[in-house]
Structures are given as C-alpha cells and as structure tokens.
Design a protein around this motif. Structure first.
Motif, PDB file in Angstrom:
ATOM      1  N   LEU A   1       0.940  -1.085   0.075  1.00 25.18           N
ATOM      2  CA  LEU A   1      -0.036   0.079  -0.077  1.00 25.18           C
ATOM      3  C   LEU A   1       0.839   1.264  -0.052  1.00 25.18           C
ATOM      4  CD1 LEU A   1      -2.855   1.413   0.668  1.00 25.18           C
ATOM      5  CD2 LEU A   1      -2.356   1.248   2.880  1.00 25.18           C
ATOM      6  N   TYR A   2       1.974   1.211   0.641  1.00 27.52           N
ATOM      7  CA  TYR A   2       2.877   2.195   1.007  1.00 27.52           C
ATOM      8  C   TYR A   2       3.326   2.784  -0.354  1.00 27.52           C
ATOM      9  CZ  TYR A   2       2.203   1.432   5.970  1.00 27.52           C
ATOM     10  OH  TYR A   2       1.811   1.123   7.064  1.00 27.52           O
TER      11      TYR A   2
ATOM     12  N   THR B   1      -8.589   1.436   2.074  1.00 26.86           N
ATOM     13  CA  THR B   1      -7.528   2.585   1.758  1.00 26.86           C
ATOM     14  C   THR B   1      -6.865   2.523   0.586  1.00 26.86           C
ATOM     15  OG1 THR B   1      -7.199   2.581   4.085  1.00 26.86           O
ATOM     16  CG2 THR B   1      -5.692   3.816   2.916  1.00 26.86           C
TER      17      THR B   1
ATOM     18  N   HIS C   1      -9.241   3.405  -1.964  1.00 27.47           N
ATOM     19  CA  HIS C   1      -9.415   5.008  -2.206  1.00 27.47           C
ATOM     20  C   HIS C   1      -8.214   5.375  -2.750  1.00 27.47           C
ATOM     21  CE1 HIS C   1      -9.744   9.084  -0.396  1.00 27.47           C
ATOM     22  NE2 HIS C   1      -8.338   9.208  -0.175  1.00 27.47           N
ATOM     23  N   PHE C   2      -6.878   5.122  -2.588  1.00 25.38           N
ATOM     24  CA  PHE C   2      -5.940   5.693  -3.306  1.00 25.38           C
ATOM     25  C   PHE C   2      -5.847   5.374  -4.807  1.00 25.38           C
ATOM     26  CE2 PHE C   2      -4.166   6.112   0.825  1.00 25.38           C
ATOM     27  CZ  PHE C   2      -3.673   7.527   0.887  1.00 25.38           C
TER      28      PHE C   2
ATOM     29  N   ASN D   1     -12.228   7.733   7.788  1.00 26.12           N
ATOM     30  CA  ASN D   1     -11.612   7.521   6.520  1.00 26.12           C
ATOM     31  C   ASN D   1     -12.992   7.784   5.253  1.00 26.12           C
ATOM     32  OD1 ASN D   1      -9.300   7.471   7.062  1.00 26.12           O
ATOM     33  ND2 ASN D   1      -8.943   5.146   6.879  1.00 26.12           N
TER      34      ASN D   1
ATOM     35  N   ARG E   1     -13.035  11.520   5.072  1.00 28.17           N
ATOM     36  CA  ARG E   1     -11.698  11.964   4.348  1.00 28.17           C
ATOM     37  C   ARG E   1     -12.158  11.881   3.060  1.00 28.17           C
ATOM     38  NH1 ARG E   1      -7.492   9.574   8.594  1.00 28.17           N
ATOM     39  NH2 ARG E   1      -7.319  11.370  10.030  1.00 28.17           N
TER      40      ARG E   1
ATOM     41  N   PHE F   1     -14.413  14.439   1.531  1.00 26.49           N
ATOM     42  CA  PHE F   1     -13.640  15.741   1.926  1.00 26.49           C
ATOM     43  C   PHE F   1     -13.031  15.907   0.677  1.00 26.49           C
ATOM     44  CE2 PHE F   1     -10.131  18.528   2.785  1.00 26.49           C
ATOM     45  CZ  PHE F   1     -10.810  19.451   3.614  1.00 26.49           C
TER      46      PHE F   1
ATOM     47  N   GLU G   1      -9.720  18.732  11.013  1.00 30.07           N
ATOM     48  CA  GLU G   1     -10.127  18.279   9.717  1.00 30.07           C
ATOM     49  C   GLU G   1     -11.629  18.950   9.565  1.00 30.07           C
ATOM     50  OE1 GLU G   1      -9.737  14.042   9.185  1.00 30.07           O
ATOM     51  OE2 GLU G   1      -7.583  14.175   9.860  1.00 30.07           O
TER      52      GLU G   1
ATOM     53  N   LYS H   1       8.919  15.159  13.542  1.00 32.00           N
ATOM     54  CA  LYS H   1       7.554  15.866  12.613  1.00 32.00           C
ATOM     55  C   LYS H   1       6.963  16.849  13.036  1.00 32.00           C
ATOM     56  CE  LYS H   1       4.435  12.441  10.160  1.00 32.00           C
ATOM     57  NZ  LYS H   1       3.878  11.381  10.296  1.00 32.00           N
TER      58      LYS H   1
ATOM     59  N   PHE I   1      -6.778  14.492   2.902  1.00 31.16           N
ATOM     60  CA  PHE I   1      -6.183  13.894   4.166  1.00 31.16           C
ATOM     61  C   PHE I   1      -5.564  12.551   3.874  1.00 31.16           C
ATOM     62  CE2 PHE I   1      -9.073  17.012   5.892  1.00 31.16           C
ATOM     63  CZ  PHE I   1      -8.301  17.772   6.573  1.00 31.16           C
ATOM     64  N   ASP I   2      -5.088  12.476   2.578  1.00 31.80           N
ATOM     65  CA  ASP I   2      -4.629  11.202   2.428  1.00 31.80           C
ATOM     66  C   ASP I   2      -3.112  10.916   3.194  1.00 31.80           C
ATOM     67  OD1 ASP I   2      -6.343  11.079   0.515  1.00 31.80           O
ATOM     68  OD2 ASP I   2      -4.785  11.287  -1.171  1.00 31.80           O
TER      69      ASP I   2
ATOM     70  N   GLU J   1      -2.735  11.653   6.302  1.00 26.90           N
ATOM     71  CA  GLU J   1      -3.467  11.304   7.676  1.00 26.90           C
ATOM     72  C   GLU J   1      -3.778   9.903   7.485  1.00 26.90           C
ATOM     73  OE1 GLU J   1      -3.650  14.231   6.470  1.00 26.90           O
ATOM     74  OE2 GLU J   1      -2.699  15.577   7.980  1.00 26.90           O
ATOM     75  N   MET J   2      -4.399   9.378   6.305  1.00 25.65           N
ATOM     76  CA  MET J   2      -4.746   8.076   6.032  1.00 25.65           C
ATOM     77  C   MET J   2      -3.885   6.973   6.449  1.00 25.65           C
ATOM     78  SD  MET J   2      -7.744   8.583   3.242  1.00 25.65           S
ATOM     79  CE  MET J   2      -8.876   7.536   3.159  1.00 25.65           C
ATOM     80  N   ILE J   3      -2.780   7.378   5.727  1.00 26.01           N
ATOM     81  CA  ILE J   3      -1.360   6.601   5.630  1.00 26.01           C
ATOM     82  C   ILE J   3      -0.996   6.210   7.099  1.00 26.01           C
ATOM     83  CG2 ILE J   3       0.946   6.313   4.684  1.00 26.01           C
ATOM     84  CD1 ILE J   3      -1.079   5.148   2.799  1.00 26.01           C
ATOM     85  N   GLN J   4      -0.879   7.418   7.758  1.00 26.99           N
ATOM     86  CA  GLN J   4      -0.066   7.562   8.864  1.00 26.99           C
ATOM     87  C   GLN J   4      -0.898   6.932   9.935  1.00 26.99           C
ATOM     88  OE1 GLN J   4       1.302  11.561   9.971  1.00 26.99           O
ATOM     89  NE2 GLN J   4      -0.169  11.343  11.672  1.00 26.99           N
TER      90      GLN J   4
END
Lengths: 460, 80
Positions: free
Chosen positions: A103-104, A134, A137-138, A181, A184, A187, A215, A375, B68-69, B71-74
């Motif tokens: 996924l990453y 997810t 989504h991506f 999510n 999001r 959004f 958010e 961060k 907020f992509d 944040e989704m991964i985070q």
C-alpha cells in the motif's frame, strides 16, 4: 520373577518410546516449539519456527502454532523481515504486513492479493479491511472504498466486546479510523456536508477525536462557515485538550479571520504564532538535537512528568500525544511480554535472542518517538512559511484599502446570534468563560463578515 | 508545300527572338513633401486621454487542504 516383570514392562513401554521418538524425529523444531509454547517461552518458540520456515511455506499445523504465538508476542518480530522472507510464511500476520508495505508503495493489486487469504474469523480481519479500503481510495475506486470502510467499521464493532482493555481500544481505533476515512474520502471529493456528518459519528470520548476537530474545521472553512470553523478550533484552547496543540489549527484560525476580513484579528493570530509556537519549536529542536544519550527518546517516555516538563513544556505534551497511540501501546505490550520471559528465566529459553529482541523493540520505540517529535518540529517550520504568506496577503489587502481610499466597517459588534448558522440538531448555549467537557467541539463564533467596503470622501 | 516549310524554317528564329528591353531610370527626382495631400478624416480625440489599465494582482499561495491522504496512511502506520 522380578527379571521377568522388568522385561515385560520394558516390552510394553518400547512402542510408546518409539512413538515419541518418531514424532520428535519427524519434526523436531515443531516439537520443540510446542514444548516452548507450553512453557511460556513464546518468543523463543516464535524465533525457532520463523527461522526454520523463512524460505519455505510451513505446513498447516505450523501455521496454526505461528498464529497462536503471534497473539502472545505481537507482530513486531516480523517488522525486520523482507518481502521474500515473509511471502512463504503465509499466515495472516505476515500477509497483513506485506499488504501494508504494498500500500505504501502504491502497488494496489498486490495489496488485494495479500489480503485475500485473511479469514473473516481472524482477529486481524477488521484491520485488513481498513487497509483494503484505503487501497481502493488511493486507486480512486471511491464507491468500493466506502463500502469496505463501512464493512470494516461493522466488523470492528462486533469484536469490541472483549475483556482486555488494550484489545478493546485497538478495535475502537479501527472502527473510528474507518468512519473517519469515509469522511476524508468525501472531503477529498469536495462533499464537505457529507464529510462533516461522518466526522460527527466519532464519539467525543475517542482518542482520535481531538485530531479530527481540525479536519472538521477545514470542512466548515470550505463551506464558508468561518464562525463554526473558528468555534471548533477554539476547542484546542480548553484545558482538557491542552496537550493537543496543532500549529495547523493556528494557520486555519488566521485564514478564517482573513476570509471574514477581520485583518487585525488575523494579524494578532499570526503574531502569536511567531511569538509562541516558533520559538518554542526551535527550543524543542535544540533540546532534542543536543541529546547524545543512547535510547534517549525511549527513556523520555518513562521520565516523571515534573522532569520532562522542566526540559520543555512542549515535550511533555508531545509525550502525552505519543503515549496515546495504538502503535506505542502494542509495542510496549510486546516489550513487557519479552521482559516477563526474561525474568521467567526458563532453562529452554533462548536468552541471547530474548535480550537482542528486547534491545530491538526498545530501538523501535525510540525511533517511533523520535520521528513523531521531529515531525512536529518540521510541521511548525513548514507552517511558519504559510503564516508568512498569509501575513503578506493581509498587509497587501490593508494597503489596497488605503490606496483606494476605502475602509472596512469598523463600527461593528464583536458577535451576534444572528451570525451563527445552525443545523436543526445543533443546540445553542451561551459561553460563560468556562469549558464543559460535553460541549467541547460544538462551539461557534458569531462574527459578522467585515468585507463590506466603505468608500471615503476624496479630500479636496 | 515544301516552299511553305522552308519559308517557316527561315522566318521562325526571327519571329521568336527576344526583344532586348533597356530600362532607363531617372538620374534625379525631387519630391515636395509639403505639397503632398492625404485624403481621409481625423478620428483621434483632440485632448490627451489615458485609459486606466487594470492592476495585476498576484495572489499568494495560501495554505490549502485538498485531502487528508497523508493522515490516512499515517493512521495505518500508527496501528502497529
């Protein structure tokens, strides 16, 4: 007679002995692992089995034991395994780790392929659904993503009725993450009303709730409801949310004032950011970079509040934020499990491996805390640039007004009920200089837009 | 017939030969600009006027949140 009896006993026991021997000879590693499992040497057992089946698929029986062991040790053990090593193990834990890695890397096809094998009955199933949705989504398959996120929330809720508190928290976080999510996703598509409706499904008691306030405030900002956005952001000033300080919230606050043409208010927020946040984040950077001590960040998590507060106020707040995260709790749980096994000091335990695992997990925690802190510093640094741009924009607007011999309405009230937009389900209470826990996140400002221009008479 | 052909044979080079043209330019020519007259009407206004140009405004990049992509991964990374 005695001799005869002994011979008879030996004759009867012989097949039993042979049976045990054949079992041990057939799969000595498995036999040893089961023995270690029964003796509560979980990490030793896992290490032996995982090493044996690094490059070959273990039989079903071994897979079952591996699953049982991972429940006791946590998944951290496989974090350092590469994909080639993980691929052959074929247990839900390793499949999930691989799916996440894909996924990453945005290799969505492989994410779905890896997650296929995780059964519904498995404890990791809701998390697998979260990863799957997810990925959708991506991959811009939004309808599928919403469907799977909803399924994930449902599955996580079903599993929440467990006794263990940490596990309960874990499933709550999964359930809420799936709901958040969906918000999001809406959004991203510009459907801010829908996004807000989903954000509101997250209970105020959730550990994720303070983060989604920001958010939600962005959603109201894009809807043009600047008063509601400001009201949400003021929640961060309440004593209960003191440890949740977000520099981005300050930028959004200034942006809201800017959109309402309340330029002096925007400038005061910007100035406060430069006076408060920036120097504090720089001081924090100094504190963090000056530390050469081994495992400094790991040790920081266990320091008494008084001591860490002495070093830096922000430091204490950041520690609180990190300690509430699921990853930290799970890593800590694994560390405590290793420590228990070390103190247990069983004769069959692989002490060398246990000590190296202990060191390894401490380093993982140290790294995680360090990354979280840096961060924050980097984010503050990046946002100070955005604040500077906003400051220039505000000053430019003010200059234009002077050039055009115009001015904004200054004779106005600071706020009024009539400027508050309310939905039928939103109640209204007055603010009496006190924050009540149950009303947090429901505030709204009542400011009137100051964008109406008054033209001044030309001087003759 | 023969005679006609022979006559044509003799006449054709004379008939198709290019006539040599010699161009000769004037050695001196005088223009009296004051005496020249241009026909038309004047359309420009008599008094001086400048049309105001719209001032170009450069908008600065203010902070925007498109998704907020991150944040989704985070969130997934923070799980374990």
């Amino acid at each position: 007679m005695k001799c005869f009896l002994l011979f008879l006993l030996a004759f009867y026991l012989m097949p039993l002995q042979a049976k045990v021997e054949t079992k041990t000879q057939r799969d000595p590693v498995l036999y040893k692992a089961i023995k270690n499992y029964n003796n509560q040497n979980y990490f030793t057992a896992l290490d032996e089995l995982a090493r044996q089946y690094k490059y070959k698929t273990p039989p079903k029986k071994v897979q079952k034991i591996l699953k049982m062991l991972v429940l006791k040790t946590g998944t951290y053990y496989f974090n350092t395994y590469n994909d080639l090593e993980l691929r052959k193990l074929k247990i839900p834990t390793t499949d999930l780790i691989m799916a996440k890695r894909n996924l990453y890397l945005k290799k969505f096809k492989y994410v779905h392929r890896r997650l296929q094998s995780i059964p519904v009955s498995n404890r990791l199933f809701p998390e697998a659904l979260l990863v799957k949705a997810t990925a959708y989504h991506f991959d811009k398959q939004y309808n599928k993503a919403v469907k799977v996120f909803k399924m994930c929330a449902k599955e996580a809720e079903k599993r929440k009725d467990v006794e263990e508190k940490k596990l309960k928290n874990y499933f709550s976080v999964i359930q809420e993450s799936c709901i958040i999510n969906i918000a999001r996703l809406y959004f991203k598509q510009g459907e801010f009303e829908k996004a807000i409706r989903h954000y509101e499904d997250v209970p105020k008691t959730s550990i994720q709730w303070p983060y989604i306030l920001l958010e939600k405030a962005w959603s109201y900002y894009y809807l043009g409801n600047y008063n509601r956005s400001l009201g949400l952001l003021i929640t961060y000033r309440s004593p209960l949310l003191e440890s949740y300080f977000m520099p981005e919230a300050e930028v959004l606050k200034a942006l809201n004032y800017y959109q309402l043409c309340l330029y002096p208010d925007a400038l005061s927020i910007i100035d406060r950011f430069y006076k408060e946040y920036k120097p504090k984040s720089e001081a924090l950077k100094k504190v963090l970079t000056s530390q050469g001590e081994d495992l400094y960040f790991y040790k920081l998590m266990f320091k008494p509040i008084v001591d860490s507060e002495k070093e830096h106020r922000f430091l204490r707040n950041l520690i609180t934020q990190v300690s509430r995260r699921v990853k930290y709790s799970l890593d800590l749980k694994s560390l405590y499990a290793i420590n228990t096994e070390i103190f247990h000091d069983h004769k069959d335990a692989n002490m060398e491996k246990l000590l190296s695992s202990q060191r390894d997990i401490k380093e993982q925690i140290n790294h995680y805390v360090k990354v979280s802190m840096y961060k924050f510093i980097n984010e503050t640094h990046k946002l100070s640039k955005d604040m500077f741009n906003l400051k220039l924009e505000v000053l430019a607007k003010q200059r234009d007004l002077v050039y055009k011999r115009e001015s904004l309405q200054t004779q106005r009230a600071r706020g009024s009920d009539k400027n508050v937009e309310r939905k039928p389900y939103q109640e209204q209470w007055e603010f009496n200089n006190a924050f009540w826990a149950d009303e947090l996140g429901d505030y709204s400002f009542g400011l009137e837009s100051n964008c109406k221009v008054k033209t001044q008479r030309k001087r003759r | 017939m023969k005679l006609l052909l022979i006559t044509l044979l003799f006449i054709s080079p004379v008939a198709f030969a290019k006539k040599k043209v010699i161009y000769k330019y004037k050695e001196y020519e005088k223009f009296d600009l004051g005496d020249l007259e241009i026909k038309g009407s004047i359309v420009a206004p008599g008094d001086l006027s400048v049309k105001e140009r719209r001032r170009k405004t450069f908008e600065r990049n203010l902070l925007q949140r498109k998704s907020f992509d991150r944040e989704m991964i985070q969130d997934i990374k923070f799980l374990r």
